[in-house]
Design a protein around this motif. Sequence first.
Motif, PDB file in Angstrom:
ATOM      1  N   GLU A 104       0.850  -1.184   0.000  1.00 36.08           N
ATOM      2  CA  GLU A 104       0.000   0.000   0.000  1.00 36.08           C
ATOM      3  C   GLU A 104       0.887   1.236   0.000  1.00 36.08           C
ATOM      4  O   GLU A 104       1.818   1.351   0.816  1.00 36.08           O
ATOM      5  CB  GLU A 104      -0.908   0.007   1.238  1.00 36.08           C
ATOM      6  N   TYR A 105       0.635   2.160  -0.926  1.00 36.37           N
ATOM      7  CA  TYR A 105       1.402   3.390  -1.012  1.00 36.37           C
ATOM      8  C   TYR A 105       0.702   4.495  -0.218  1.00 36.37           C
ATOM      9  O   TYR A 105      -0.513   4.680  -0.348  1.00 36.37           O
ATOM     10  CB  TYR A 105       1.555   3.833  -2.470  1.00 36.37           C
ATOM     11  N   LYS A 106       1.460   5.221   0.600  1.00 33.63           N
ATOM     12  CA  LYS A 106       0.904   6.300   1.403  1.00 33.63           C
ATOM     13  C   LYS A 106       1.724   7.571   1.232  1.00 33.63           C
ATOM     14  O   LYS A 106       2.950   7.535   1.115  1.00 33.63           O
ATOM     15  CB  LYS A 106       0.855   5.918   2.881  1.00 33.63           C
ATOM     16  N   HIS A 107       1.029   8.693   1.279  1.00 35.07           N
ATOM     17  CA  HIS A 107       1.681   9.997   1.185  1.00 35.07           C
ATOM     18  C   HIS A 107       2.462  10.294   2.460  1.00 35.07           C
ATOM     19  O   HIS A 107       2.074   9.876   3.553  1.00 35.07           O
ATOM     20  CB  HIS A 107       0.610  11.080   0.974  1.00 35.07           C
ATOM     21  N   GLY A 108       3.578  10.978   2.331  1.00 29.78           N
ATOM     22  CA  GLY A 108       4.310  11.424   3.506  1.00 29.78           C
ATOM     23  C   GLY A 108       5.526  10.583   3.814  1.00 29.78           C
ATOM     24  O   GLY A 108       5.987   9.773   3.001  1.00 29.78           O
ATOM     25  N   THR A 109       6.041  10.787   5.023  1.00 29.18           N
ATOM     26  CA  THR A 109       7.274  10.134   5.454  1.00 29.18           C
ATOM     27  C   THR A 109       6.983   8.898   6.292  1.00 29.18           C
ATOM     28  O   THR A 109       5.860   8.699   6.779  1.00 29.18           O
ATOM     29  CB  THR A 109       8.135  11.109   6.276  1.00 29.18           C
ATOM     30  N   LEU A 110       8.004   8.083   6.477  1.00 30.32           N
ATOM     31  CA  LEU A 110       7.895   6.820   7.214  1.00 30.32           C
ATOM     32  C   LEU A 110       7.366   7.055   8.620  1.00 30.32           C
ATOM     33  O   LEU A 110       7.874   7.891   9.358  1.00 30.32           O
ATOM     34  CB  LEU A 110       9.269   6.152   7.282  1.00 30.32           C
ATOM     35  N   ARG A 111       6.323   6.310   8.988  1.00 31.13           N
ATOM     36  CA  ARG A 111       5.729   6.429  10.309  1.00 31.13           C
ATOM     37  C   ARG A 111       4.892   5.196  10.593  1.00 31.13           C
ATOM     38  O   ARG A 111       4.568   4.432   9.679  1.00 31.13           O
ATOM     39  CB  ARG A 111       4.860   7.684  10.418  1.00 31.13           C
ATOM     40  N   GLU A 114      -1.474   2.462  12.712  1.00 31.39           N
ATOM     41  CA  GLU A 114      -2.182   1.197  12.783  1.00 31.39           C
ATOM     42  C   GLU A 114      -3.289   1.103  11.738  1.00 31.39           C
ATOM     43  O   GLU A 114      -3.530   0.034  11.160  1.00 31.39           O
ATOM     44  CB  GLU A 114      -2.778   0.986  14.178  1.00 31.39           C
ATOM     45  N   GLU A 115      -3.993   2.216  11.479  1.00 30.76           N
ATOM     46  CA  GLU A 115      -5.105   2.162  10.528  1.00 30.76           C
ATOM     47  C   GLU A 115      -4.632   1.767   9.134  1.00 30.76           C
ATOM     48  O   GLU A 115      -5.351   1.064   8.403  1.00 30.76           O
ATOM     49  CB  GLU A 115      -5.851   3.501  10.471  1.00 30.76           C
ATOM     50  N   TYR A 116      -3.412   2.173   8.742  1.00 30.81           N
ATOM     51  CA  TYR A 116      -2.878   1.772   7.445  1.00 30.81           C
ATOM     52  C   TYR A 116      -2.563   0.276   7.437  1.00 30.81           C
ATOM     53  O   TYR A 116      -2.793  -0.414   6.435  1.00 30.81           O
ATOM     54  CB  TYR A 116      -1.605   2.547   7.116  1.00 30.81           C
ATOM     55  N   GLU A 117      -2.028  -0.211   8.545  1.00 27.62           N
ATOM     56  CA  GLU A 117      -1.687  -1.631   8.644  1.00 27.62           C
ATOM     57  C   GLU A 117      -2.948  -2.499   8.557  1.00 27.62           C
ATOM     58  O   GLU A 117      -2.928  -3.568   7.934  1.00 27.62           O
ATOM     59  CB  GLU A 117      -0.949  -1.892   9.948  1.00 27.62           C
ATOM     60  N   LEU A 118      -4.032  -2.040   9.157  1.00 29.46           N
ATOM     61  CA  LEU A 118      -5.286  -2.799   9.105  1.00 29.46           C
ATOM     62  C   LEU A 118      -5.882  -2.784   7.694  1.00 29.46           C
ATOM     63  O   LEU A 118      -6.438  -3.784   7.237  1.00 29.46           O
ATOM     64  CB  LEU A 118      -6.287  -2.229  10.113  1.00 29.46           C
ATOM     65  N   GLN A 119      -5.758  -1.662   7.002  1.00 24.77           N
ATOM     66  CA  GLN A 119      -6.223  -1.595   5.618  1.00 24.77           C
ATOM     67  C   GLN A 119      -5.454  -2.584   4.744  1.00 24.77           C
ATOM     68  O   GLN A 119      -6.041  -3.296   3.914  1.00 24.77           O
ATOM     69  CB  GLN A 119      -6.056  -0.179   5.076  1.00 24.77           C
ATOM     70  N   LEU A 120      -4.148  -2.651   4.953  1.00 24.61           N
ATOM     71  CA  LEU A 120      -3.318  -3.583   4.189  1.00 24.61           C
ATOM     72  C   LEU A 120      -3.669  -5.027   4.536  1.00 24.61           C
ATOM     73  O   LEU A 120      -3.744  -5.892   3.650  1.00 24.61           O
ATOM     74  CB  LEU A 120      -1.846  -3.313   4.470  1.00 24.61           C
ATOM     75  N   CYS A 121      -3.897  -5.299   5.815  1.00 24.96           N
ATOM     76  CA  CYS A 121      -4.288  -6.643   6.245  1.00 24.96           C
ATOM     77  C   CYS A 121      -5.613  -7.040   5.607  1.00 24.96           C
ATOM     78  O   CYS A 121      -5.796  -8.196   5.196  1.00 24.96           O
ATOM     79  CB  CYS A 121      -4.383  -6.686   7.767  1.00 24.96           C
ATOM     80  N   CYS A 149       7.620  -0.059   5.184  1.00 26.86           N
ATOM     81  CA  CYS A 149       7.426  -0.516   6.560  1.00 26.86           C
ATOM     82  C   CYS A 149       6.700  -1.861   6.473  1.00 26.86           C
ATOM     83  O   CYS A 149       5.540  -1.918   6.048  1.00 26.86           O
ATOM     84  CB  CYS A 149       6.594   0.491   7.351  1.00 26.86           C
ATOM     85  N   GLU A 150       7.390  -2.942   6.815  1.00 25.59           N
ATOM     86  CA  GLU A 150       6.795  -4.274   6.678  1.00 25.59           C
ATOM     87  C   GLU A 150       5.748  -4.505   7.759  1.00 25.59           C
ATOM     88  O   GLU A 150       5.899  -4.083   8.908  1.00 25.59           O
ATOM     89  CB  GLU A 150       7.857  -5.353   6.735  1.00 25.59           C
ATOM     90  N   VAL A 151       4.677  -5.196   7.371  1.00 23.37           N
ATOM     91  CA  VAL A 151       3.552  -5.452   8.268  1.00 23.37           C
ATOM     92  C   VAL A 151       3.290  -6.951   8.347  1.00 23.37           C
ATOM     93  O   VAL A 151       3.156  -7.623   7.315  1.00 23.37           O
ATOM     94  CB  VAL A 151       2.277  -4.743   7.766  1.00 23.37           C
ATOM     95  N   ASP A 152       3.224  -7.487   9.571  1.00 21.29           N
ATOM     96  CA  ASP A 152       2.852  -8.878   9.789  1.00 21.29           C
ATOM     97  C   ASP A 152       1.342  -8.966   9.955  1.00 21.29           C
ATOM     98  O   ASP A 152       0.759  -8.232  10.759  1.00 21.29           O
ATOM     99  CB  ASP A 152       3.528  -9.434  11.051  1.00 21.29           C
TER     100      ASP A 152
END
Length: 218
Positions: A104-111, A114-121, A149-152
């Motif tokens: 998933e591509y997101k605007h901005g800098t590395l951070r 959790e909401e992005y991680e759940l969307q990817l999941c 940023c890797e997500v499990d």
Amino acid sequence: MSDNLIPLSYISQYNYCKRRAGLLLLEQQWNESVDTAKGRNEHENVHKQSNVKRGDIVVITDMTLTSDKLCLSGKSDAIEGIWSENGYEFPFLPNGKWQLYPIEYKHGTLRSEEEYELQLCAQAMCLEEKYNCNIRKGAIFFISSHRRCEVDFDNNKREKVKRTAEALQEMLISGMIPHEEYAPKCKKCSLKGICMPDINYSVSQYMNRVYHCFLEET
């Protein structure tokens, strides 16, 4: 297929702010800001990219995702198919076995969000449902930082995705937009003028909340 499929991105919206998700889902409210405009343009550029093969990796862009179990639909930014003896066969990849790795591509800098991680999941769970496979990991790519940023996709995230999908369906059926307390994040929200999170508060309550938000930001 369910007639009440909800945009997959609302998994992220709901976990950021329930009221924001309600305004988007039930009233189709939207107000563009500089950040949302930049994010939208960056996503459009990603979706325009053609599928690419690099050695044992094939990158698929703009794939449609659906889940009858979660009642979600949407599109992926990118999915890497990584050749693996322990992988699976997929109709959209060359003959052989592959592991899927959604990005998933997101605007901005590395951070850490959790909401992005759940969307990817949720994207991974849609793919698993359709193709009867197992996806253990994915990544969020922050465009300004050019870093991943890797997500499990652990059980905790999967359960949160299920609960969020259920809550969105309940919201859709009830037609009720949740109330959300004013917080520092409201200041940057593109829907602040529409949401008016302090409308039900007394003047003293409003001033008290603004004061505490000011202290948190300084």
